[in-house]
Design an enzyme around this catalytic site. Structure first.
Site, PDB file in Angstrom:
ATOM      1  N   HIS A  60     -18.497   0.429 -30.376  1.00 51.23           N
ATOM      2  CA  HIS A  60     -19.788  -0.264 -30.389  1.00 51.23           C
ATOM      3  C   HIS A  60     -20.908   0.762 -30.466  1.00 51.23           C
ATOM      4  CE1 HIS A  60     -19.099   0.730 -26.157  1.00 51.23           C
ATOM      5  NE2 HIS A  60     -20.338   0.426 -25.853  1.00 51.23           N
ATOM      6  N   HIS A  62     -23.376   1.878 -28.673  1.00 49.92           N
ATOM      7  CA  HIS A  62     -24.034   2.447 -27.501  1.00 49.92           C
ATOM      8  C   HIS A  62     -23.830   3.954 -27.520  1.00 49.92           C
ATOM      9  CE1 HIS A  62     -24.388  -1.388 -24.784  1.00 49.92           C
ATOM     10  NE2 HIS A  62     -25.366  -1.272 -25.649  1.00 49.92           N
ATOM     11  N   ASP A  64     -23.164   6.423 -25.532  1.00 54.11           N
ATOM     12  CA  ASP A  64     -22.066   7.165 -24.923  1.00 54.11           C
ATOM     13  C   ASP A  64     -20.743   6.975 -25.661  1.00 54.11           C
ATOM     14  OD1 ASP A  64     -22.152   4.513 -24.036  1.00 54.11           O
ATOM     15  OD2 ASP A  64     -21.186   4.960 -22.128  1.00 54.11           O
ATOM     16  N   HIS A  65     -20.777   6.202 -26.753  1.00 51.25           N
ATOM     17  CA  HIS A  65     -19.587   6.035 -27.590  1.00 51.25           C
ATOM     18  C   HIS A  65     -19.852   6.465 -29.038  1.00 51.25           C
ATOM     19  CE1 HIS A  65     -17.329   3.501 -24.627  1.00 51.25           C
ATOM     20  NE2 HIS A  65     -18.565   3.427 -24.142  1.00 51.25           N
ATOM     21  N   HIS A 140     -19.141  -7.479 -24.459  1.00 48.75           N
ATOM     22  CA  HIS A 140     -20.047  -6.491 -23.875  1.00 48.75           C
ATOM     23  C   HIS A 140     -21.477  -6.888 -24.243  1.00 48.75           C
ATOM     24  CE1 HIS A 140     -21.054  -2.833 -21.934  1.00 48.75           C
ATOM     25  NE2 HIS A 140     -21.389  -2.156 -23.016  1.00 48.75           N
ATOM     26  N   ASP A 210     -15.968  -0.952 -24.362  1.00 48.09           N
ATOM     27  CA  ASP A 210     -16.388  -1.480 -23.074  1.00 48.09           C
ATOM     28  C   ASP A 210     -16.244  -3.012 -23.092  1.00 48.09           C
ATOM     29  OD1 ASP A 210     -17.165   1.140 -22.775  1.00 48.09           O
ATOM     30  OD2 ASP A 210     -19.274   0.713 -22.469  1.00 48.09           O
ATOM     31  N   HIS A 268     -13.429   5.355 -18.466  1.00 50.10           N
ATOM     32  CA  HIS A 268     -14.829   4.928 -18.535  1.00 50.10           C
ATOM     33  C   HIS A 268     -15.398   4.730 -17.131  1.00 50.10           C
ATOM     34  CE1 HIS A 268     -18.442   2.606 -19.791  1.00 50.10           C
ATOM     35  NE2 HIS A 268     -18.322   3.366 -20.875  1.00 50.10           N
TER      36      HIS A 268
END
Length: 302
Positions: A60, A62, A64-65, A140, A210, A268
């Site tokens: 996705h 975001h 941190d990914h 998410h 997530d 995570h």
């Protein structure tokens, strides 16, 4: 099958922890799953060859990914890459990456292929002779997919002593490996199981991060060998997990139990906690085979 954890912590990178990224080696292919900040540094630390990564799967959009992706793409060019690179991720990922390449005038030395995803149903997004990959729709705050990797079955293993005993000509070996019975010159039919050994059972891996606790993914991951499931919080923060659409360690274990997977890997983690053992302890109250991801840790299955 080998899994190398490059990063497995939530939110921002720290001096000793990295956001989500991992490399799955399956059937002699390397697949990069998510690409948080610092991924290319972690690839170097773990001695993973950049040139062997031809497919990147982003869950996705975001940071941190994702925020390590443009750096990784650019580094591939600086190293003189010429092999095609395929990127799978939510709709918008192509625009995001191409805009950065355009404004920095950093066009790649190789062809980039984007496979943008929109479906809320599980779908096959990659397949070759050895591996098939399908999405795992997650819940998410933004459109998110996990990924399920499945080895295709090997051909049966030839029992050389048996085929020689029956006097089977070498020209039939491949047919036997493919599962066929053999008819001898005298008309005798020899069953395939008498001429072969069972192949090594195909392995499977599911990446789920997530996501809030979501039993709808169970049919997609059922009976998977290894499940990586996010466990951002401990049970004491269950309400926060629900609010932010994340999962607790116990919830990850419930999914593993109901899906009848063989092993569960937790990851995570929120950086609010000191140490990881409590994640394992809480999950093991529900599911017996729990492993803890951590940066730089590798898992291998024969």
């Amino acid at each position: 099958m080998k899994l190398t954890i490059l990063g497995c912590y939530a939110a921002t990178p720290r001096t000793l922890t990295n956001p989500t990224a991992q490399v799955l080696e399956i059937k002699n292919q390397l697949f990069l799953i998510d690409c948080g900040e610092g991924t290319q540094v972690q690839l170097r630390k773990n001695k993973i060859k950049f040139s062997k990564i031809n497919h990147i799967f982003i869950s996705h959009l975001h940071g941190d990914h994702l925020y390590g992706l443009i750096g990784t793409i650019s580094t591939f060019s600086l190293l003189g890459r010429t092999t095609d690179l395929h990127i799978y991720g939510p709709k918008g990922i192509k625009e995001l990456i191409l805009l950065q390449l355009k404004l920095t005038e950093s066009w790649t030395t190789y062809d980039l292929f984007f496979h943008e995803l929109e479906s809320k149903e599980s779908e096959v997004i990659f397949e070759d002779k050895k591996v098939i990959v399908k999405t795992i729709p997650l819940k998410h705050r933004v459109y998110t997919n996990g990924y399920h990797f499945q080895e295709k079955p090997d051909t049966r293993k030839l029992n050389i002593e048996a085929v020689q005993q029956y006097g089977v000509h070498v020209a039939y070996y491949q047919k036997i490996k493919n599962g066929s019975d053999i008819k001898l010159d005298d008309g005798t039919v020899v069953e395939n199981k008498k001429l072969t050994f069972d192949p090594i059972p195909p392995k499977s891996y599911a990446f789920c991060s997530d996501t809030v606790y979501n039993e709808e993914i169970i049919p997609v991951i059922e009976n998977t060998d290894v499940l990586y499931h996010e466990s951002t919080f401990l049970e004491s923060e269950a309400k926060l997990a629900e609010k932010t659409l994340h999962s607790t360690a116990k919830e990850a274990a419930r999914i593993a139990l109901k899906a009848n997977v063989k092993e569960l890997i937790l990851g995570h983690y929120s950086t609010r906690y000191d140490g990881l053992e409590r994640f394992k302890e809480e999950a093991e109250e529900i599911f017996p085979k729990v492993l803890l991801a951590d940066d730089g840790v590798s898992f291998e299955w024969q």
